[in-house]
Design an enzyme around this catalytic site. Structure first.
Site, PDB file in Angstrom:
ATOM      1  N   ASP A 193      -1.991  10.902  -1.680  1.00  0.00           N
ATOM      2  CA  ASP A 193      -2.385   9.867  -2.652  1.00  0.00           C
ATOM      3  C   ASP A 193      -2.724  10.460  -4.013  1.00  0.00           C
ATOM      4  O   ASP A 193      -2.633   9.778  -5.039  1.00  0.00           O
ATOM      5  CB  ASP A 193      -3.574   9.065  -2.121  1.00  0.00           C
ATOM      6  N   GLN A 223      -2.267   1.897  10.096  1.00  0.00           N
ATOM      7  CA  GLN A 223      -0.979   2.040   9.412  1.00  0.00           C
ATOM      8  C   GLN A 223       0.009   2.852  10.254  1.00  0.00           C
ATOM      9  O   GLN A 223       1.218   2.654  10.162  1.00  0.00           O
ATOM     10  CB  GLN A 223      -1.165   2.730   8.050  1.00  0.00           C
ATOM     11  N   ASN A 237      -5.458  12.296   0.947  1.00  0.00           N
ATOM     12  CA  ASN A 237      -4.583  11.430   1.744  1.00  0.00           C
ATOM     13  C   ASN A 237      -5.472  10.630   2.701  1.00  0.00           C
ATOM     14  O   ASN A 237      -6.700  10.788   2.698  1.00  0.00           O
ATOM     15  CB  ASN A 237      -3.526  12.255   2.487  1.00  0.00           C
ATOM     16  N   LYS A 238      -4.862   9.793   3.469  1.00  0.00           N
ATOM     17  CA  LYS A 238      -5.596   8.892   4.380  1.00  0.00           C
ATOM     18  C   LYS A 238      -6.663   9.645   5.170  1.00  0.00           C
ATOM     19  O   LYS A 238      -6.428  10.756   5.649  1.00  0.00           O
ATOM     20  CB  LYS A 238      -4.583   8.233   5.328  1.00  0.00           C
ATOM     21  N   ARG A 283      -7.578  -0.321  -6.636  1.00  0.00           N
ATOM     22  CA  ARG A 283      -7.801   0.767  -5.683  1.00  0.00           C
ATOM     23  C   ARG A 283      -7.909   2.066  -6.489  1.00  0.00           C
ATOM     24  O   ARG A 283      -7.066   2.338  -7.341  1.00  0.00           O
ATOM     25  CB  ARG A 283      -6.646   0.862  -4.661  1.00  0.00           C
ATOM     26  N   ARG A 331       0.847  -1.192   0.000  1.00  0.00           N
ATOM     27  CA  ARG A 331       0.000   0.000   0.000  1.00  0.00           C
ATOM     28  C   ARG A 331       0.875   1.231   0.000  1.00  0.00           C
ATOM     29  O   ARG A 331       2.095   1.122   0.071  1.00  0.00           O
ATOM     30  CB  ARG A 331      -0.954  -0.028   1.205  1.00  0.00           C
ATOM     31  N   GLY A 332       0.230   2.411  -0.081  1.00  0.00           N
ATOM     32  CA  GLY A 332       0.991   3.651  -0.164  1.00  0.00           C
ATOM     33  C   GLY A 332       1.117   4.022  -1.639  1.00  0.00           C
ATOM     34  O   GLY A 332       1.474   3.169  -2.460  1.00  0.00           O
TER      35      GLY A 332
END
Ligand code: MRU
Length: 359
Positions: free
Chosen positions: A245, A204, A255-256, A93, A49-50
Site C-alpha cells: 500500500d 479479502q 501492506n494489509k 483512506r 479497494r487495493g
C-alpha cells in the site's frame, strides 16, 4: 478470465462503474458511481479497494467532482473545486499512497492546462482531466502486466506460495500485482499451489483472492491467518508474495495487517519474501515506514461477523488495517521497471529514476 474491477463509462459526463467487492463471492454486482460522494462511500466501505485501484478511482473521482459545477467558463474556479474535492477524497483512506499520488497528478495536470491556456473553456479543462485519468488507468493496466512478467521467474514448478489479502485484478485496473506474477507463471504452464490467508477481519483473501485464482484455474487453498507458520514448518509453503500500500524510501513496506508477521515467519524459516508493486506505490517523501499513517478501522469489523455479534457486548477491539514490514526482511520488490533485490534507499532510487539497478 481476469476480472475488470473498474471502468469509466462515457465521456466527461460519464460515470465510474466498479465491481462491488463487498458482495463477492456470493454476488457479482456492479456499482455505478455517478457522483463523487457515492465513490467516496464505496472507497470507505471497501466496495473498491487495493492501492492501485484506489489511485485510479481517485483520478476518476476528480472527473466526477466537476460534473455538477455550473458551467462558469472560469477554469480557475474549477481548479478551486478540484482542490476541495481532492481534499475530500484524500480523507477516505489514509494508508495507500496511490490515492494521494493520483490526486496530485490530476491536479498538477489541471493547473498546468490553466496556466498554459488561461482562455480555455471549462469543457476543455474537463476533457484534459478525463484524458489524464484515462492515462492513469491505462498505465496501471500496463504496470500490472509488466510486474507479472518481471516476477514470473521467482515462481518454480511445484512451489507452495503464500499470499495475503488481495493483490489481484480486483485491487487494480489491470491483472493485479502479486497475483499478476502468479497469472503469468500459470500462463507459462508452471504448476504450483497458492495458499491464500483468509485475511481477517474483512476476508479479502478468502473472498476475493480465492475467487480470482479459482476463476483463473489456479490451484488455491485458503488457510486461516494463524496457520501460516505451521504450514511453513511443514514445508508446504516455500515462497511468500504480497502487494503493498505504501513503500518508504528505504524499502519499508505497508501492506494489509498480518503481512509483517508473515515476513518474520518467512525469515525464521529461511523463505523468500517478495513484494510486488508499481512505482506509484513508492513514497519517496518519507524516509522509513515509521512515517506511514496506519488506518484504524471500526471495532465492529472484529467484534461482529457477518453482522452477528461474536464478542461479549461492550468489549472493545483494536483494528489497525495495515502494518509495516521492514526492508531488511524483504527479499525483493518486483516493480514494472524491474526487480529491486535487497531493497534499500540506493537500490530503490536507482531503479525508480532510471529503470536499472546496475551500480
Ligand atoms: O484494505 P484493503 O483491502 O484496501 O487492503 C489492500 C491491501 O493491503 C493490498 O494487499 C494492497 O493494497 C496491494 S493491492 C495490489
Amino acid at each position: 478470465m481476469i476480472v475488470k474491477a473498474l471502468e469509466w463509462i462515457g465521456g466527461i459526463d460519464g460515470f465510474l462503474e466498479i465491481v462491488d467487492q463487498r458482495k463477492l463471492p456470493a454476488d457479482f454486482v456492479k456499482l455505478k458511481c455517478r457522483d463523487v460522494e457515492t465513490l467516496f462511500e464505496a472507497i470507505k466501505t471497501l466496495a473498491v479497494r487495493g492501492a492501485p485501484a484506489l489511485g485510479v478511482c481517485a483520478a476518476y473521482g476528480l472527473v466526477l467532482s466537476l460534473q455538477k459545477s455550473s458551467d462558469s467558463d472560469d477554469p480557475r474556479r474549477e481548479l478551486e473545486i478540484l482542490s476541495r474535492y481532492a481534499r475530500y477524497l484524500a480523507s477516505s483512506r489514509p494508508t495507500a499512497v496511490n490515492l494521494f499520488w493520483a490526486l496530485e497528478r490530476i491536479q498538477a495536470t489541471a493547473q498546468k492546462f490553466v496556466d498554459d491556456r488561461p482562455d480555455a473553456t471549462t469543457k476543455a479543462l474537463r476533457e484534459t482531466i478525463l484524458a489524464e485519468a484515462n492515462a492513469v488507468c491505462r498505465e496501471d493496466v500496463d504496470m500490472c502486466r509488466r510486474i507479472g512478467e518481471n516476477g514470473e521467474k521467482f515462481i518454480n514448478e511445484g512451489d507452495g506460495i503464500l499470499t495475503h489479502c488481495n493483490a489481484g485484478a480486483l485491487a487494480t485496473a489491470g491483472q493485479g500485482t502479486a497475483l499478476s506474477v502468479l497469472f503469468e507463471a500459470h500462463k507459462n504452464k508452471k504448476k504450483f499451489r497458492v495458499y491464500a490467508c483468509e485475511t481477517r477481519p474483512l476476508l479479502q483473501g478468502a473472498r476475493l483472492t480465492a475467487w480470482e485464482l479459482k476463476q483463473a484455474g489456479i490451484d488455491v487453498t485458503i488457510i486461516c491467518d494463524n496457520m501460516a507458520g505451521w504450514m511453513m514448518k511443514q514445508s508446504k509453503i516455500n515462497t511468500v508474495i504480497t502487494g503493498a500500500d505504501r513503500i518508504a524510501a528505504n524499502g519499508d513496506t505497508a501492506n494489509k495487517i498480518g503481512t509483517y508477521s508473515l515476513s518474520i515467519l518467512a525469515r525464521e524459516h529461511g523463505l523468500p519474501f517478495y513484494i510486488a508493486a508499481p512505482s506509484s506505490t513508492f513514497d519517496l517523501s518519507i524516509k522509513s515506514g515509521k512515517e506511514i499513517l496506519i488506518e484504524q478501522r471500526a471495532a465492529e469489523e472484529i467484534t461482529q461477523f457477518a453482522r452477528t455479534q461474536i464478542a461479549p457486548p461492550g468489549v472493545g477491539a483494536c483494528n489497525p488495517a495495515f502494518d509495516v514490514t521492514e526492508a531488511g526482511d524483504i527479499t525483493a520488490i518486483i516493480t514494472e521497471k524491474g526487480v529491486i533485490e535487497k531493497p534499500d534507499s540506493g537500490s530503490i532510487l536507482r531503479l525508480l529514476n532510471c529503470g536499472t539497478n546496475k551500480q
